[in-house]
Design a protein around this motif. Structure first.
Motif, mmCIF file in Angstrom:
data_model
loop_
_atom_site.group_PDB
_atom_site.id
_atom_site.type_symbol
_atom_site.label_atom_id
_atom_site.label_comp_id
_atom_site.label_asym_id
_atom_site.label_seq_id
_atom_site.Cartn_x
_atom_site.Cartn_y
_atom_site.Cartn_z
ATOM 1 N N SER A 10 -61.157 33.451 -66.445
ATOM 2 C CA SER A 10 -62.340 33.403 -67.257
ATOM 3 C C SER A 10 -62.873 34.881 -66.836
ATOM 4 N N ILE A 11 -63.593 35.410 -67.946
ATOM 5 C CA ILE A 11 -63.867 36.878 -68.240
ATOM 6 C C ILE A 11 -65.479 36.984 -68.375
ATOM 7 N N ASP A 12 -65.929 37.959 -67.663
ATOM 8 C CA ASP A 12 -67.228 38.429 -67.535
ATOM 9 C C ASP A 12 -67.405 39.430 -68.708
ATOM 10 N N ASP A 13 -67.912 39.111 -70.017
ATOM 11 C CA ASP A 13 -67.912 40.055 -70.961
ATOM 12 C C ASP A 13 -69.599 40.508 -71.280
ATOM 13 N N SER A 14 -70.256 40.569 -70.334
ATOM 14 C CA SER A 14 -71.723 41.034 -70.441
ATOM 15 C C SER A 14 -71.979 42.224 -70.800
ATOM 16 N N ALA A 15 -70.956 43.225 -70.658
ATOM 17 C CA ALA A 15 -71.093 44.646 -71.267
ATOM 18 C C ALA A 15 -71.082 44.689 -72.777
ATOM 19 N N ALA A 16 -70.328 43.945 -73.288
ATOM 20 C CA ALA A 16 -70.053 43.852 -74.800
ATOM 21 C C ALA A 16 -71.268 43.239 -75.222
ATOM 22 N N LYS A 17 -71.878 42.017 -74.521
ATOM 23 C CA LYS A 17 -73.078 41.546 -74.974
ATOM 24 C C LYS A 17 -74.251 42.495 -75.060
ATOM 25 N N GLN A 18 -74.222 43.226 -73.916
ATOM 26 C CA GLN A 18 -75.358 44.225 -73.739
ATOM 27 C C GLN A 18 -75.217 45.310 -74.811
ATOM 28 N N ASP A 19 -74.283 45.906 -74.752
ATOM 29 C CA ASP A 19 -74.074 47.218 -75.675
ATOM 30 C C ASP A 19 -74.058 47.158 -77.092
ATOM 31 N N MET B 142 -66.801 47.923 -84.206
ATOM 32 C CA MET B 142 -66.290 49.080 -85.095
ATOM 33 C C MET B 142 -67.445 49.694 -86.161
ATOM 34 N N THR B 143 -68.564 48.859 -86.103
ATOM 35 C CA THR B 143 -69.889 49.212 -87.019
ATOM 36 C C THR B 143 -70.799 49.478 -85.954
ATOM 37 N N ALA B 144 -70.834 49.535 -84.971
ATOM 38 C CA ALA B 144 -71.983 49.968 -83.814
ATOM 39 C C ALA B 144 -71.890 51.019 -84.048
ATOM 40 N N PRO B 145 -73.463 51.786 -83.976
ATOM 41 C CA PRO B 145 -73.405 53.513 -83.641
ATOM 42 C C PRO B 145 -72.783 53.837 -82.453
ATOM 43 N N LYS B 146 -72.286 55.029 -82.425
ATOM 44 C CA LYS B 146 -71.507 55.596 -81.514
ATOM 45 C C LYS B 146 -71.993 55.701 -80.065
ATOM 46 N N GLU B 147 -73.317 55.973 -80.011
ATOM 47 C CA GLU B 147 -74.083 55.805 -78.823
ATOM 48 C C GLU B 147 -74.078 54.484 -78.084
ATOM 49 N N GLN B 148 -73.861 53.425 -78.929
ATOM 50 C CA GLN B 148 -73.941 52.105 -78.121
ATOM 51 C C GLN B 148 -72.597 51.482 -77.744
ATOM 52 N N VAL B 149 -71.678 52.597 -78.060
ATOM 53 C CA VAL B 149 -70.031 52.027 -77.272
ATOM 54 C C VAL B 149 -70.033 52.960 -76.015
ATOM 55 N N LYS B 150 -70.472 52.453 -75.069
ATOM 56 C CA LYS B 150 -70.555 53.203 -73.735
ATOM 57 C C LYS B 150 -69.193 53.089 -73.096
ATOM 58 N N ILE B 151 -68.381 52.021 -73.390
ATOM 59 C CA ILE B 151 -67.153 51.834 -72.849
ATOM 60 C C ILE B 151 -66.080 52.187 -73.582
ATOM 61 N N ARG B 152 -65.332 53.344 -73.207
ATOM 62 C CA ARG B 152 -64.302 53.944 -74.294
ATOM 63 C C ARG B 152 -62.654 53.582 -73.696
ATOM 64 N N TYR B 153 -62.652 52.809 -72.519
ATOM 65 C CA TYR B 153 -61.246 52.391 -72.323
ATOM 66 C C TYR B 153 -61.057 51.099 -73.331
ATOM 67 N N SER B 154 -62.032 50.026 -72.769
ATOM 68 C CA SER B 154 -61.946 48.662 -73.548
ATOM 69 C C SER B 154 -62.804 47.807 -72.984
ATOM 70 N N TYR B 155 -63.477 46.881 -73.731
ATOM 71 C CA TYR B 155 -64.401 45.795 -73.561
ATOM 72 C C TYR B 155 -63.751 44.644 -73.267
ATOM 73 N N ASN B 156 -64.261 43.969 -72.126
ATOM 74 C CA ASN B 156 -63.952 42.717 -71.777
ATOM 75 C C ASN B 156 -64.549 41.539 -72.809
ATOM 76 N N LEU B 157 -63.707 40.783 -73.394
ATOM 77 C CA LEU B 157 -63.958 39.599 -74.175
ATOM 78 C C LEU B 157 -63.545 38.259 -73.412
ATOM 79 N N GLY B 158 -64.519 37.336 -73.192
ATOM 80 C CA GLY B 158 -64.282 36.167 -72.576
ATOM 81 C C GLY B 158 -63.753 35.011 -73.453
ATOM 82 N N GLY B 159 -64.696 34.626 -74.390
ATOM 83 C CA GLY B 159 -64.535 33.563 -75.259
ATOM 84 C C GLY B 159 -64.906 32.291 -74.479
#
Ligand code: AKB
Length: 319
Positions: A285-294, A230-247
Motif C-alpha cells: 500500500s502507498i501513502d499518497d497524501s502529497a497528491a491529495k494535498q498539492d 495536468m490541469t493544476a496550476p504550475k505552482e501547485q505541482v510541487k513534486i517534479r519527479y513523480s507523485y505517489n498514487l495508492g488507490g
C-alpha cells in the motif's frame, strides 16, 4: 484549472491507459486538438482522436516531425514496456522507457513543447522498505528492469524541471484495472485477467499468490487523477519527479471473494510464475497524501464498486 488551448499528442494511445485517456482528452479539448499515436497501422475506428499517427517513439526524427506538423503543445507520453515484458527484453525496455522521454524533454527545453506527462510506477520502490503505506520520499531500491527505468526516468524529469524549467508532471501508477483495453505485460495484470475469466468461464488461475497485496486503481480514478495533475496550476505541482498514487490495497484472494458476491460459482487457483518475485519486491500500500494535498487527488471507486462496474461492463462487452 488552467484552460489554455492545447494541441495534444498521446504516445502509446492504443494501450490500457491511452485508450481511455484519449477519449477524455477529446471531450475536454475537442477531437481536432488530439493526435493519438501508436505502432499499429491506421484502420477504421482505431482511436477516438481526430487524427492518428503511426509512430515509433524511438524514431526521434519522426517524433519531432509529428510535433512540428501538428503544432503540439502537450505530450502525454505513455509508450512503455511494463514490468513482466521488461524482464524478458531488458535492453529494449531501457531504450524504450528512457530515450524517447529524454528526447521530449530536449524538445521542451528548446521551447517546442509546453507540457509533458510521463507515467512512473510503484515499481520504483523495491526491496528493503516497509511494505505498508510507503511514503513519497523513501529510498528507492527497484529490483526490476522496469523499476530501474522508471526510477531513472523520474530523475530525468526532475533534472529537466530544475535545470531548464521544463513543465513535466508524473504519477507513480499502481496496478490499473480496466475493461476497455487489455493490460499488457505487467505484474498487476492478474487483477484485470481475473475479471475476464470470471465473466467468461467462472474460473481463473492466478500467477500471483493468494495473499500478496498490491496497490491497485480503477481506470476512471486513474484518468481523473491524470487530468487533475495536468490541469493544476504550475505552482501547485510541487513534486517534479513523480507523485505517489495508492488507490486500493488488496490480495488476489480478497479480490476473488469480492467477485464471488456477483458470480457465486467463481473458482480461483494459484500458480505463481516469475512475476511473483516482482510482486514480492513491490509495496502493498502507498501513502499518497502529497497528491491529495498539492492538487486534490481523490478516488470514487473502492474494491466493491470497482468489481461491480468491471463485471457489468465486461458482461455487456463479451456478450
Ligand atoms: C506493471 O504491473 O508492470 C504495471 C505497473 C504497476 O506499473 N501495471
Amino acid at each position: 484549472m488552467e484552460t489554455p488551448q492545447e494541441k495534444i499528442l498521446i504516445t502509446g494511445a492504443l494501450g490500457q491507459i491511452g485508450t481511455e485517456l484519449t477519449v477524455r482528452l477529446c471531450e475536454m479539448y475537442g477531437k481536432e486538438n488530439v493526435i493519438a499515436s501508436g505502432l499499429e497501422k491506421w484502420k477504421e475506428g482505431i482511436t477516438e482522436a481526430g487524427y492518428y499517427e503511426r509512430l515509433d517513439v524511438t524514431n526521434f526524427q519522426a517524433v519531432t516531425e509529428v510535433i512540428k506538423e501538428h503544432n503540439i503543445t502537450t505530450v502525454y507520453h505513455l509508450a512503455s514496456l511494463l514490468s513482466g515484458t521488461s524482464e524478458k527484453q531488458p535492453m529494449f525496455a531501457w531504450k524504450l522507457n528512457l530515450d524517447p522521454l529524454i528526447h521530449l524533454c530536449e524538445l521542451a527545453k528548446e521551447g517546442r513543447l509546453k507540457k509533458i506527462f510521463w507515467p512512473s510506477s510503484i515499481a520504483v520502490f523495491g526491496k528493503g522498505i516497509p511494505k505498508e503505506n510507503v511514503g513519497q520520499e523513501v529510498v528507492l531500491n527497484p529490483k526490476t528492469v522496469y523499476g530501474i527505468s522508471k526510477m531513472a526516468g523520474e530523475k530525468w524529469c526532475e533534472y529537466y524541471f530544475e535545470k531548464y524549467g521544463v513543465d513535466i508532471r508524473s504519477i507513480r501508477y499502481p496496478g490499473l484495472i480496466s475493461w476497455k483495453a487489455p493490460a499488457g505485460g505487467g505484474t498487476t495484470d492478474y487483477a484485470v485477467e481475473i475479471f475476464y475469466e470470471a465473466v467468461e468461464n467462472a474460473k481463473y488461475t492466478s500467477f500471483i499468490k493468494e495473499d500478496t497485496a498490491m496497490p491497485m486503481l480503477y481506470m476512471d480514478d486513474a484518468i481523473d487523477a491524470t487530468i487533475k495533475l495536468m490541469t493544476a496550476p504550475k505552482e501547485q505541482v510541487k513534486i517534479r519527479y513523480s507523485y505517489n498514487l495508492g488507490g486500493m490495497r488488496f490480495t488476489p484472494s480478497e479480490l476473488a471473494t469480492e467477485i464471488k458476491k456477483t458470480i457465486p460459482d467463481f473458482e480461483v487457483k494459484y500458480e505463481p510464475d516469475f512475476r511473483q518475485e516482482i510482486a514480492d519486491s513491490w509495496p502493498a500500500s502507498i501513502d499518497d497524501s502529497a497528491a491529495k494535498q498539492d492538487w486534490g487527488l481523490d478516488y470514487k471507486f473502492d474494491i466493491s464498486s470497482m468489481s461491480i462496474d468491471m463485471i457489468n461492463n465486461l458482461k455487456t462487452k463479451l456478450g
